[in-house]
Scaffold this motif. Sequence first.
Motif, short mmCIF file in Angstrom:
data_model
loop_
_atom_site.label_atom_id
_atom_site.label_comp_id
_atom_site.label_asym_id
_atom_site.label_seq_id
_atom_site.Cartn_x
_atom_site.Cartn_y
_atom_site.Cartn_z
N SER A 104 -4.92 1.71 2.03
CA SER A 104 -4.13 1.56 3.25
C SER A 104 -2.77 0.93 2.95
O SER A 104 -2.68 -0.08 2.26
N LEU A 105 -1.72 1.53 3.51
CA LEU A 105 -0.38 0.98 3.34
C LEU A 105 -0.07 -0.12 4.34
O LEU A 105 1.02 -0.70 4.31
N SER A 106 -1.02 -0.43 5.20
CA SER A 106 -0.82 -1.50 6.18
C SER A 106 -1.71 -2.70 5.90
O SER A 106 -1.88 -3.58 6.74
N ARG A 107 -2.27 -2.75 4.70
CA ARG A 107 -3.14 -3.86 4.34
C ARG A 107 -2.36 -5.17 4.32
O ARG A 107 -1.24 -5.24 3.82
N ILE A 108 -2.97 -6.21 4.86
CA ILE A 108 -2.36 -7.54 4.83
C ILE A 108 -3.14 -8.39 3.84
O ILE A 108 -4.31 -8.71 4.07
N PRO A 109 -2.55 -8.77 2.72
CA PRO A 109 -3.26 -9.58 1.73
C PRO A 109 -3.59 -10.96 2.30
O PRO A 109 -2.90 -11.46 3.19
N LYS A 110 -4.65 -11.56 1.74
CA LYS A 110 -5.12 -12.85 2.24
C LYS A 110 -5.22 -13.87 1.11
O LYS A 110 -6.30 -14.34 0.75
N PRO A 111 -4.09 -14.24 0.52
CA PRO A 111 -4.13 -15.19 -0.59
C PRO A 111 -4.44 -16.60 -0.11
O PRO A 111 -4.21 -16.94 1.06
N ARG A 112 -4.95 -17.41 -0.98
CA ARG A 112 -5.13 -18.83 -0.70
C ARG A 112 -4.95 -19.60 -2.00
O ARG A 112 -5.13 -19.06 -3.09
N ALA A 113 -4.61 -20.87 -1.86
CA ALA A 113 -4.31 -21.68 -3.03
C ALA A 113 -5.54 -21.91 -3.89
O ALA A 113 -5.50 -21.79 -5.12
N VAL A 114 -6.65 -22.24 -3.25
CA VAL A 114 -7.89 -22.52 -3.97
C VAL A 114 -8.97 -21.56 -3.48
O VAL A 114 -9.30 -21.55 -2.29
N VAL A 115 -9.49 -20.76 -4.37
CA VAL A 115 -10.59 -19.86 -4.04
C VAL A 115 -11.88 -20.57 -4.44
O VAL A 115 -12.09 -20.88 -5.62
N GLU A 116 -12.74 -20.81 -3.46
CA GLU A 116 -13.97 -21.54 -3.72
C GLU A 116 -15.17 -20.62 -3.55
O GLU A 116 -15.42 -20.09 -2.47
N CYS A 117 -15.93 -20.47 -4.65
CA CYS A 117 -17.07 -19.56 -4.65
C CYS A 117 -18.30 -20.28 -5.20
O CYS A 117 -18.35 -20.60 -6.39
N GLY A 118 -19.28 -20.48 -4.33
CA GLY A 118 -20.54 -21.05 -4.77
C GLY A 118 -21.46 -19.98 -5.29
O GLY A 118 -21.09 -18.80 -5.42
N THR A 128 -14.27 -12.90 -1.43
CA THR A 128 -14.20 -11.48 -1.09
C THR A 128 -12.76 -11.04 -0.94
O THR A 128 -12.38 -9.96 -1.41
N ASP A 129 -11.94 -11.86 -0.29
CA ASP A 129 -10.54 -11.49 -0.09
C ASP A 129 -9.82 -11.27 -1.41
O ASP A 129 -9.08 -10.29 -1.58
N GLU A 130 -10.04 -12.16 -2.36
CA GLU A 130 -9.38 -12.04 -3.66
C GLU A 130 -9.82 -10.78 -4.39
O GLU A 130 -8.98 -10.01 -4.90
N ARG A 131 -11.13 -10.56 -4.47
CA ARG A 131 -11.63 -9.38 -5.18
C ARG A 131 -11.12 -8.10 -4.56
O ARG A 131 -10.70 -7.17 -5.25
N GLN A 132 -11.17 -8.03 -3.24
CA GLN A 132 -10.78 -6.80 -2.57
C GLN A 132 -9.27 -6.58 -2.59
O GLN A 132 -8.80 -5.44 -2.68
N ASP A 133 -8.50 -7.64 -2.55
CA ASP A 133 -7.05 -7.48 -2.69
C ASP A 133 -6.70 -7.00 -4.09
O ASP A 133 -5.78 -6.19 -4.26
N ALA A 134 -7.41 -7.48 -5.09
CA ALA A 134 -7.16 -7.01 -6.45
C ALA A 134 -7.48 -5.51 -6.57
O ALA A 134 -6.71 -4.75 -7.18
N LEU A 407 -16.36 -5.23 -6.29
CA LEU A 407 -16.27 -6.45 -7.10
C LEU A 407 -15.21 -6.29 -8.19
O LEU A 407 -14.20 -6.97 -8.17
N PHE A 408 -15.44 -5.35 -9.13
CA PHE A 408 -14.45 -5.13 -10.18
C PHE A 408 -14.49 -3.71 -10.75
O PHE A 408 -13.65 -3.37 -11.58
N VAL A 409 -15.42 -2.89 -10.30
CA VAL A 409 -15.51 -1.50 -10.74
C VAL A 409 -14.92 -0.61 -9.65
O VAL A 409 -15.29 -0.74 -8.48
N ALA A 410 -14.02 0.30 -10.03
CA ALA A 410 -13.37 1.11 -9.00
C ALA A 410 -12.88 2.45 -9.55
O ALA A 410 -12.17 2.49 -10.55
N TRP A 411 -13.29 3.52 -8.91
CA TRP A 411 -12.74 4.88 -9.04
C TRP A 411 -12.83 5.44 -10.46
O TRP A 411 -11.93 6.12 -10.94
N GLU A 412 -13.97 5.23 -11.12
CA GLU A 412 -14.05 5.64 -12.52
C GLU A 412 -14.41 7.10 -12.71
O GLU A 412 -14.20 7.64 -13.81
N THR A 413 -14.91 7.78 -11.68
CA THR A 413 -15.00 9.24 -11.77
C THR A 413 -13.58 9.81 -11.81
O THR A 413 -13.27 10.70 -12.60
#
Length: 421
Positions: A104-118, A128-134, A407-413
């Motif tokens: 999407s060309l209208s995506r709004i990224p959601k960065p944050r200073a500290v990404v906390e993942c338990g 999720t925001d970081e992975r999907q924005d990447a 997560l980190f795998v995308a469009w490998e076909t």
Amino acid sequence: MRFHRPRRAPRTRKGIVVAIAALVAALVAGVITTAASASTSTPVTKAALSTARLPASVAAPATFVHPGVLVSRSELDYVKSQVNAGAEPWKSANTQMMASSYASLSRIPKPRAVVECGSYSNPNYGCTDERQDAIAAYTDALAWYLTGNAAYAKESITIMDAWSAVITSHTNSNAPLQTGWAGSVWPRAAEIIRYTYTSWPNVNRFATMLRTVYLPEVINGSNSNGNWELSMMEAAVGISVFLNDKTDYDSAVARYLNRVQAYIYLSSDGALPKTVPGSGLTTSSQIIKYWQGQSTFVSGLTQETCRDFTHTGYGIAAISEVAETSRIQGVSLYPQIGPRLQQALGFQAKYQLGAAVPSWLCGGKLNLGLGPVTEVGFNELHFREGIAMTNTQTLTESQRPQGTDDLFVAWETLTHADNPN
């Protein structure tokens, strides 16, 4: 099964981090060349630290190739020609990617200073925001190259700039894994944009983000389940290519090679699987416990097969993706890891396709769900090298087009199906 929290790399100044990385590279490389057949951890002396070297055949190239993280210019050109010709499976794979929210060309990224993942992303503060924005940045970079529409390049840059302006760290127990996942994808996007688009004013800020926020978190590896360190080394390799950093590239490759042989069992390993130096696994009971209680070992079994196929897929994906980047760089790791990758793909594919599970394997029960992770390894081993891989071929072709695991795998076909380049 819960992950135990791995020891975190100390947050140090750049010079100290580089020095530590060089020592780690020497340490691990020395084990590869002098004690690779050991089934238990090997004590390391100061002499080994100072004299060990990574073999030239797998060390960083004299000059890095760009774009050169997972996909090369020649690979992208081949994909573009196939998409423009309306050929399958590339046509369907491209349609899948372009129809996804990541394009999407209208995506709004959601960065944050500290990404906390338990553990298992609980809490999930920006994970999720970081992975999907990447993934979106990478998707837009691919879309730019395949369509020539500069709007996609600009969108990719917008996302990468948003994060490089804000993020400072990752915290909580899943921080190393989270950093590995996102850190594996950012360089893919950045390499395409930096070396095929006309302008990226904040590219140096993005490079600083990778150098200071991501690389220190992943470069020293992990003694958790194997998919952690494999993803972390994928991030470290990709970042090192983008930064033209030979020292950290060699350090990551050394850890990767040790982890691959400790993650996928071959009958030639002996009665027990190999272990990673420094893992603390020194007895058969400790090794069996680490291998999810599995005590019968056959070629292609992975350290996480008896946990579930989903996490096993993460490991296989990272193994394949690092090897592919190394091939692009002209120092291919496929000769070293190819036999293990071939066996792992075939073993998991057999049961993913519905073969009866014998009682000696994981107590007669498997948790399936391998994911979209077979294209890269299958393309190299079967399509380029001509190795017969019946089960892997059947599974791979039945899953096309393989999309993304979010997560980190995308469009490998799209990028790697039957790609000769």
